[in-house]
Design a protein around this motif. Structure first.
Motif, PDB file in Angstrom:
ATOM      1  N   VAL B  83     -68.596 -21.336   7.574  1.00 14.95           N
ATOM      2  CA  VAL B  83     -68.303 -20.140   6.582  1.00 14.95           C
ATOM      3  C   VAL B  83     -67.611 -21.010   5.466  1.00 14.95           C
ATOM      4  CG1 VAL B  83     -67.512 -17.763   5.697  1.00 14.95           C
ATOM      5  CG2 VAL B  83     -69.039 -18.264   7.848  1.00 14.95           C
ATOM      6  N   ALA B  84     -66.548 -21.453   5.866  1.00 12.28           N
ATOM      7  CA  ALA B  84     -65.286 -21.879   5.020  1.00 12.28           C
ATOM      8  C   ALA B  84     -66.087 -23.363   4.592  1.00 12.28           C
ATOM      9  CB  ALA B  84     -64.364 -23.199   5.391  1.00 12.28           C
ATOM     10  N   GLY B  85     -67.019 -23.860   5.185  1.00  8.56           N
ATOM     11  CA  GLY B  85     -67.500 -25.213   4.542  1.00  8.56           C
ATOM     12  C   GLY B  85     -68.480 -25.269   3.989  1.00  8.56           C
ATOM     13  N   LEU B  86     -68.818 -24.012   3.321  1.00 13.64           N
ATOM     14  CA  LEU B  86     -69.754 -23.338   2.374  1.00 13.64           C
ATOM     15  C   LEU B  86     -69.351 -23.328   1.460  1.00 13.64           C
ATOM     16  CD1 LEU B  86     -72.899 -21.443   4.113  1.00 13.64           C
ATOM     17  CD2 LEU B  86     -72.910 -23.740   2.608  1.00 13.64           C
ATOM     18  N   VAL B  87     -68.225 -22.167   1.122  1.00 16.73           N
ATOM     19  CA  VAL B  87     -67.003 -21.647   0.222  1.00 16.73           C
ATOM     20  C   VAL B  87     -66.547 -22.854  -0.965  1.00 16.73           C
ATOM     21  CG1 VAL B  87     -65.474 -19.994  -0.765  1.00 16.73           C
ATOM     22  CG2 VAL B  87     -67.436 -19.029   1.405  1.00 16.73           C
ATOM     23  N   VAL B  88     -65.743 -23.162   0.208  1.00 22.27           N
ATOM     24  CA  VAL B  88     -64.866 -24.625  -0.997  1.00 22.27           C
ATOM     25  C   VAL B  88     -65.513 -25.311  -1.525  1.00 22.27           C
ATOM     26  CG1 VAL B  88     -62.761 -25.816  -0.333  1.00 22.27           C
ATOM     27  CG2 VAL B  88     -63.360 -23.753   0.925  1.00 22.27           C
ATOM     28  N   PRO B  89     -66.057 -26.025  -0.369  1.00 20.27           N
ATOM     29  CA  PRO B  89     -67.026 -26.989  -1.791  1.00 20.27           C
ATOM     30  C   PRO B  89     -67.807 -26.571  -2.751  1.00 20.27           C
ATOM     31  CG  PRO B  89     -67.383 -27.437   0.493  1.00 20.27           C
ATOM     32  CD  PRO B  89     -67.107 -26.117   0.559  1.00 20.27           C
ATOM     33  N   ILE B  90     -68.557 -25.313  -2.915  1.00 20.23           N
ATOM     34  CA  ILE B  90     -69.364 -24.465  -3.795  1.00 20.23           C
ATOM     35  C   ILE B  90     -68.139 -24.470  -5.474  1.00 20.23           C
ATOM     36  CG2 ILE B  90     -70.659 -23.158  -4.041  1.00 20.23           C
ATOM     37  CD1 ILE B  90     -72.016 -22.433  -1.134  1.00 20.23           C
ATOM     38  N   THR B  91     -67.937 -24.078  -4.287  1.00 25.89           N
ATOM     39  CA  THR B  91     -66.015 -23.196  -5.547  1.00 25.89           C
ATOM     40  C   THR B  91     -65.744 -24.367  -6.282  1.00 25.89           C
ATOM     41  OG1 THR B  91     -65.101 -21.799  -4.058  1.00 25.89           O
ATOM     42  CG2 THR B  91     -64.531 -22.016  -5.946  1.00 25.89           C
ATOM     43  N   THR B  92     -65.440 -26.173  -5.741  1.00 31.72           N
ATOM     44  CA  THR B  92     -64.892 -27.071  -6.338  1.00 31.72           C
ATOM     45  C   THR B  92     -66.058 -27.397  -7.211  1.00 31.72           C
ATOM     46  OG1 THR B  92     -63.918 -27.501  -4.463  1.00 31.72           O
ATOM     47  CG2 THR B  92     -63.652 -28.664  -5.668  1.00 31.72           C
ATOM     48  N   ALA B  93     -66.959 -27.691  -6.501  1.00 27.59           N
ATOM     49  CA  ALA B  93     -68.106 -28.316  -7.686  1.00 27.59           C
ATOM     50  C   ALA B  93     -67.848 -27.558  -9.139  1.00 27.59           C
ATOM     51  CB  ALA B  93     -69.352 -28.447  -6.502  1.00 27.59           C
ATOM     52  N   ILE B  94     -67.833 -26.155  -8.772  1.00 23.44           N
ATOM     53  CA  ILE B  94     -68.469 -25.330  -9.776  1.00 23.44           C
ATOM     54  C   ILE B  94     -67.028 -25.473 -10.272  1.00 23.44           C
ATOM     55  CG2 ILE B  94     -68.075 -23.511 -10.754  1.00 23.44           C
ATOM     56  CD1 ILE B  94     -69.952 -22.237  -8.904  1.00 23.44           C
ATOM     57  N   LEU B  95     -65.887 -25.552 -10.590  1.00 22.94           N
ATOM     58  CA  LEU B  95     -64.836 -25.927 -10.827  1.00 22.94           C
ATOM     59  C   LEU B  95     -64.496 -27.308 -12.320  1.00 22.94           C
ATOM     60  CD1 LEU B  95     -61.999 -24.117  -9.181  1.00 22.94           C
ATOM     61  CD2 LEU B  95     -63.350 -23.494 -11.327  1.00 22.94           C
ATOM     62  N   LEU B  96     -65.200 -27.986 -11.004  1.00 25.96           N
ATOM     63  CA  LEU B  96     -65.116 -29.401 -11.254  1.00 25.96           C
ATOM     64  C   LEU B  96     -66.745 -29.853 -12.071  1.00 25.96           C
ATOM     65  CD1 LEU B  96     -65.520 -31.905  -8.287  1.00 25.96           C
ATOM     66  CD2 LEU B  96     -63.853 -32.045 -10.331  1.00 25.96           C
ATOM     67  N   ASN B  97     -67.480 -29.077 -12.263  1.00 24.84           N
ATOM     68  CA  ASN B  97     -68.280 -29.105 -13.326  1.00 24.84           C
ATOM     69  C   ASN B  97     -68.040 -28.772 -15.061  1.00 24.84           C
ATOM     70  OD1 ASN B  97     -71.378 -29.828 -14.103  1.00 24.84           O
ATOM     71  ND2 ASN B  97     -72.072 -27.212 -14.057  1.00 24.84           N
ATOM     72  N   GLU B  98     -67.599 -27.980 -15.057  1.00 21.32           N
ATOM     73  CA  GLU B  98     -66.781 -26.946 -15.872  1.00 21.32           C
ATOM     74  C   GLU B  98     -65.371 -27.972 -16.909  1.00 21.32           C
ATOM     75  OE1 GLU B  98     -66.318 -23.951 -17.294  1.00 21.32           O
ATOM     76  OE2 GLU B  98     -68.918 -24.008 -15.529  1.00 21.32           O
ATOM     77  N   ILE B  99     -65.196 -29.037 -16.113  1.00 22.91           N
ATOM     78  CA  ILE B  99     -64.492 -30.007 -16.113  1.00 22.91           C
ATOM     79  C   ILE B  99     -64.975 -31.042 -17.847  1.00 22.91           C
ATOM     80  CG2 ILE B  99     -62.811 -32.402 -16.250  1.00 22.91           C
ATOM     81  CD1 ILE B  99     -61.757 -29.398 -14.898  1.00 22.91           C
ATOM     82  N   ARG B 100     -64.632 -31.606 -18.753  1.00 22.91           N
ATOM     83  CA  ARG B 100     -65.089 -31.953 -19.834  1.00 22.91           C
ATOM     84  C   ARG B 100     -64.606 -33.730 -19.679  1.00 22.91           C
ATOM     85  NH1 ARG B 100     -68.491 -30.593 -18.754  1.00 22.91           N
ATOM     86  NH2 ARG B 100     -69.099 -28.466 -19.196  1.00 22.91           N
ATOM     87  N   LYS B 101     -63.127 -33.336 -19.187  1.00 25.99           N
ATOM     88  CA  LYS B 101     -62.909 -35.263 -20.097  1.00 25.99           C
ATOM     89  C   LYS B 101     -63.522 -35.476 -18.143  1.00 25.99           C
ATOM     90  CE  LYS B 101     -58.289 -34.427 -22.024  1.00 25.99           C
ATOM     91  NZ  LYS B 101     -58.701 -32.472 -22.228  1.00 25.99           N
ATOM     92  N   GLN B 102     -63.912 -36.754 -18.804  1.00 22.77           N
ATOM     93  CA  GLN B 102     -64.432 -37.905 -17.701  1.00 22.77           C
ATOM     94  C   GLN B 102     -63.731 -38.653 -16.230  1.00 22.77           C
ATOM     95  OE1 GLN B 102     -67.119 -37.509 -15.972  1.00 22.77           O
ATOM     96  NE2 GLN B 102     -67.603 -35.831 -17.993  1.00 22.77           N
ATOM     97  N   PHE B 103     -62.647 -38.523 -17.195  1.00 19.66           N
ATOM     98  CA  PHE B 103     -61.607 -39.663 -17.377  1.00 19.66           C
ATOM     99  C   PHE B 103     -60.471 -38.366 -15.502  1.00 19.66           C
ATOM    100  CE2 PHE B 103     -56.670 -40.531 -16.315  1.00 19.66           C
ATOM    101  CZ  PHE B 103     -56.785 -42.012 -15.207  1.00 19.66           C
ATOM    102  N   PHE B 104     -60.145 -37.385 -15.397  1.00 19.46           N
ATOM    103  CA  PHE B 104     -59.189 -36.363 -14.645  1.00 19.46           C
ATOM    104  C   PHE B 104     -60.750 -35.767 -13.868  1.00 19.46           C
ATOM    105  CE2 PHE B 104     -58.863 -32.374 -13.493  1.00 19.46           C
ATOM    106  CZ  PHE B 104     -57.533 -32.415 -13.476  1.00 19.46           C
ATOM    107  N   LYS B 105     -61.744 -36.007 -14.327  1.00 22.21           N
ATOM    108  CA  LYS B 105     -62.814 -35.523 -13.020  1.00 22.21           C
ATOM    109  C   LYS B 105     -63.390 -36.735 -12.184  1.00 22.21           C
ATOM    110  CE  LYS B 105     -67.509 -33.717 -12.983  1.00 22.21           C
ATOM    111  NZ  LYS B 105     -68.779 -33.438 -13.918  1.00 22.21           N
TER     112      LYS B 105
END
Lengths: 295, 300
Positions: B83-105
């Protein structure tokens, strides 16, 4: 996509940046803590003053580790293991992946062979029978016990055969018409075209052999045959001082904090991984995509 | 025709032969060795000289009081990790996807992928130090911030399973984001453009485009994870557990290890291992079949 951001949206974005920064810090701070401990003085560590920066900088722990015979010996075992393991794994991976990458119409027993290999991913004899085989072959306390039981890494074979399949078929047909046999085709055409996947699988293999510790623990009766990972397992995790330290070590340890020594060894054990990490990062993305996404 | 084919294919058979031999010796021979689960195996007498005892070892293990706890611990720890291994990576991926600054990402990705490549020996060494009740920085930090009493994370039965789940997520979530980030890039950008025209904000877009777009991959990963539910993480738990947390932290693999190498009950250990192998085989096969049917997933 043009978007006019409201104040709320901007706050949310700042929140996302902060959250991700926090997450990244959680990942990296424990490693920094260990590094800081390894470079701190005994007094500072005992007073719990060390967090993320060395306090009263000292390299004593490293000096101590550098003259520890068992530690140096285990590094040598690890180097031999990585070298031999890399050679055996890569040769067998390529030699198994190439025939399996053929269509069944070109290699009639392909499906049968493929199942023989894949079945080992689904079912295994388990710990004790495998141990008994290795023991009966007289491989206990030898380097072979560390490299031969995992000589054919099926996961890597699958990565590699998917890569071979993606190469243009015309190339191989043309080579056959030119009178090129399978061995020559593999050596002269396929391998030179496959450097990215070979590099990926090679790096995975190096990291895997360097990190693997369990085989050393069960197959080596004498700890002088331990690779570094197994050595670290016994001293770092078991915290059993009597097992590793002779009397000279014990007196030295009194003047030197055990935590710093452990931290130094942990850091040195992870150092090779940090060194290959930039290359890994460049390659594993393609490796993962190869393994998971198919048309 | 048959002869000609054989001549053409002979090099292929030769190539595969060495690998095949290794697999026969180190994978298939141990499978045959599983018969010692039905014997009273004594190493000096060997596989052919030992007495046959039928299902006695299975009955013996079934009767042991700790067996039930071990199975329950395995399922509990595994389930929470899934459960945790699905929720945490999915959430992180969605948040990372919002980042437009490539260097930060890139910087964030570089840092969060790193723990995946370090072994549990290294990470356990670090975690044992950090989680120590007397000198670990986590307890020091908690004490400093909240005045909390030191918690013995790795020595307290009620904490131990949750510490295993948390530290496992800590090691693997970053690497887990890769597959979800790949899924995100395959979502048709026109869907977002249409949504913007319809007046959907970023949150609505996430809810109605991003998450449904990732859904097939999420289901696939979940299916494959459930196939592995009996693997609760030997490397991790073996390197962090101790007798005071056996009651809640002992799992099938660590149990087999202790039966074999601490108690020297080789046949009993093999019986438990065989039980686990059979159930795992069924679950993994089933998960692959489901993944193949519904997501057209093939391992090769």
């Amino acid at each position: 996509m043009v978007q006019h951001k409201s104040a709320l949206q901007r706050t949310v974005y700042v929140g996302i940046y902060c959250l991700l920064t926090l997450v990244a810090l959680v990942c990296i701070l424990p490693l920094i803590n260990v590094l800081a401990l390894s470079f701190s003085s005994n007094d500072a560590i005992q007073a719990d003053k060390v967090t993320f920066w060395p306090v009263e900088f000292s390299t004593k722990a490293y000096h101590f580790v550098a003259q520890k015979k068992a530690f140096l010996l285990s590094i040598w075992v690890s180097i031999q293991r990585v070298g031999l393991g890399l050679l055996i794994n890569m040769v067998l991976t390529v030699l198994v992946a190439y025939p399996l990458s053929k269509e069944s119409s070109h290699f009639r027993l392909r499906t049968l062979y493929a199942w023989v290999f894949v079945f080992t991913m689904l079912f295994s004899g388990g710990l004790v029978p495998t141990y008994l085989i290795v023991k009966n072959l007289g491989m206990l306390d030898t380097l072979w016990a560390l490299v031969l039981p995992g000589a054919v890494p099926i996961f890597n074979v699958i990565l590699m055969l998917n890569f071979f399949r993606a190469l243009p078929k015309e190339l191989m047909e043309a080579s056959f018409i030119d009178g090129c046999g399978h061995w020559k085709l593999l050596w002269k055409v396929i391998l030179p075209l496959s450097t990215p996947s070979i590099a990926t699988v090679g790096l995975f293999t190096i990291v895997g052999h360097w990190n693997e510790w369990f085989a050393g623990i069960i197959y080596m009766n004498d700890s002088i045959h331990y690779p570094l990972a197994s050595y670290l397992q016994t001293i770092v995790v078991n915290l059993d001082i009597s097992k590793i330290a002779n009397i000279d070590d014990a007196t030295y340890l009194q003047s030197l904090n055990d935590r710093a020594v452990r931290a130094a060894q942990i850091f040195l054990g992870a150092l090779p991984i940090f060194c290959v990490y930039p290359f890994l990062q460049r390659y594993f993305m393609s490796g993962i995509v190869l393994g998971s996404v198919k048309e | 025709m048959g002869k000609k084919n054989w001549r053409l294919e002979r090099p292929l058979h030769l190539m595969i032969l060495p690998g095949l031999l290794f697999v026969l010796i180190f994978s298939y021979a141990p499978m045959a060795g599983l018969i010692i689960a039905f014997q009273d195996f004594i190493p000096t007498k060997g596989m052919f000289g030992s007495h046959w005892v039928g299902l006695e070892h299975f009955k013996y293990v079934y009767g042991l009081p700790q067996t039930r706890a071990v199975v329950a611990n395995t399922l509990f720890i595994s389930f929470m990790k899934i459960v945790a291994g699905l929720v945490v990576p999915i959430t992180t991926a969605i948040l990372l996807n919002e980042i437009r600054k490539q260097f930060f990402k890139r910087a964030i990705q570089t840092v969060i992928y790193l723990p995946h490549f370090l072994s549990w020996v290294i990470l356990s060494g670090i975690l044992i130090d950090i989680l120590s009740p007397s000198s670990g920085i986590l307890n020091q930090g908690l004490g400093f911030l909240f005045g909390a009493k030191p918690i013995f994370f790795l020595g307290d039965q009620s904490w131990f399973p949750y510490v295993m789940v948390t530290t496992d997520v800590w090691k693997e979530f970053g690497f887990g984001t890769i597959i979800y980030l790949a899924a995100l890039t395959s979502i048709n950008p026109m869907l977002y453009e249409a949504a913007v025209i319809d007046g959907a904000n970023r949150w609505k877009q996430t809810l109605h485009i991003t998450i449904p777009g990732m859904f097939p991959v999420i289901v696939l990963m979940m299916t494959l994870a459930i196939g592995n539910i009996l693997n609760a993480g030997f490397d991790q738990i073996f390197n962090m557990y101790n007798p005071s947390v056996y009651e809640t932290g002992d799992i099938l693999d660590t149990y087999v290890y202790r039966l074999a190498f601490v108690n020297a009950q080789l046949s009993v250990a093999t019986a438990v291992g065989l039980f686990k192998s059979i159930i795992s085989f069924l679950l993994i096969s089933l998960s692959y079949i489901i993944a193949y049917r519904f997501a057209n997933y093939r391992i090769f």
